[in-house]
Write an enzyme that holds these catalytic residues in place. Sequence first.
Site, PDB file in Angstrom:
ATOM      1  N   TRP A  68       0.826  -1.211   0.000  1.00 17.52           N
ATOM      2  CA  TRP A  68       0.000   0.000   0.000  1.00 17.52           C
ATOM      3  C   TRP A  68       0.861   1.263   0.000  1.00 17.52           C
ATOM      4  O   TRP A  68       0.382   2.345   0.349  1.00 17.52           O
ATOM      5  CB  TRP A  68      -0.922   0.007   1.219  1.00 17.52           C
ATOM      6  N   SER A  69       2.102   1.150  -0.407  1.00 17.61           N
ATOM      7  CA  SER A  69       3.053   2.246  -0.289  1.00 17.61           C
ATOM      8  C   SER A  69       2.704   3.446  -1.171  1.00 17.61           C
ATOM      9  O   SER A  69       2.587   3.331  -2.396  1.00 17.61           O
ATOM     10  CB  SER A  69       4.455   1.746  -0.654  1.00 17.61           C
ATOM     11  N   ASN A  70       2.581   4.621  -0.546  1.00 18.36           N
ATOM     12  CA  ASN A  70       2.402   5.861  -1.300  1.00 18.36           C
ATOM     13  C   ASN A  70       3.660   6.196  -2.101  1.00 18.36           C
ATOM     14  O   ASN A  70       3.589   6.763  -3.183  1.00 18.36           O
ATOM     15  CB  ASN A  70       2.086   7.007  -0.345  1.00 18.36           C
TER      16      ASN A  70
END
Length: 300
Positions: A68-70
């Site tokens: 889920w890394s921005n």
Amino acid sequence: MDVQFPIYSPEHEIYDPLFEEKNLRVFIKRDDMIHPFISGNKWRKLKLHIEQAKSQGINQLVTFGGAWSNHILATAAAGAQFQLKTYAFIRGEEVSNPVLSMCKLFGMQLHFVDRESYRNKEALFQQAFPAQEAWFIDEGGRSDLGIEGCVSIYEELKNTYQHIILAAGTGTTAAGLLKAIQSQSNDTQLHVVPVLKLGDSLANDFKTWGLASKNLYLHADYHFGGYAKTKPELLAFIQSFVSKTGIMIEPVYTGKMMYGLYDLIKKDQFKPGSHILAIHTGGLTGFLGMYEQFGALPGI
């Protein structure tokens, strides 16, 4: 090719009866408005990496992160915008989610690796790209170039603030702000809210980067159980803040930072008459992985 694009990150004043009661003025710097996907501190941490890669004729960025890394999404979007290939090592078992789907849409190649292998990022990079044909960017953009890119946050400020507060993961953005503050030799106090457990360890990282503890205050009690962990009171605070201000924050970074700010104000940690600036570091897609938790709140 120029890697500049217009930066729009205004400083908005926000209002609350609590601020009036404590005789404080609170502002928020909207780095989340820089770009829909390369938002917040992500662009600032990537910019110099992109400049260096392009200046050396390297046309591929390689980075690391969770599912889920921005930062992964921002790297994918930046690569597409500046005609660079992108590749990411994703920690953990193979999954599918909206963030990774957007990364693929931007043309990023994804490679899932087990958590043990993920610990040695340099080895993963060298095995996959042995001929130095790609540019290494550490998880979250953590690097000296990332720190230097974040100095610009302070340089852009239109007003003077006695206190600046922001969330921290790798500490890169906070280090850039601290470097800028200390280079000006002023009395601005930087308040850092680590979103991981053992956030006090960031103090050692700042020392490693050659930054003194002067001007720095770590508030390590607002992690709510650790990275991407929440509690009902945090979720309720976020819902209240968003509904009252119209400014979107999320549970991983900015929600914890704003919760910490309100709590510090309630505890009279700021001198009356002070001007306080909160840095909105973007990362709003983090909400997508946690939206179901808000469904249990009253009125949602």
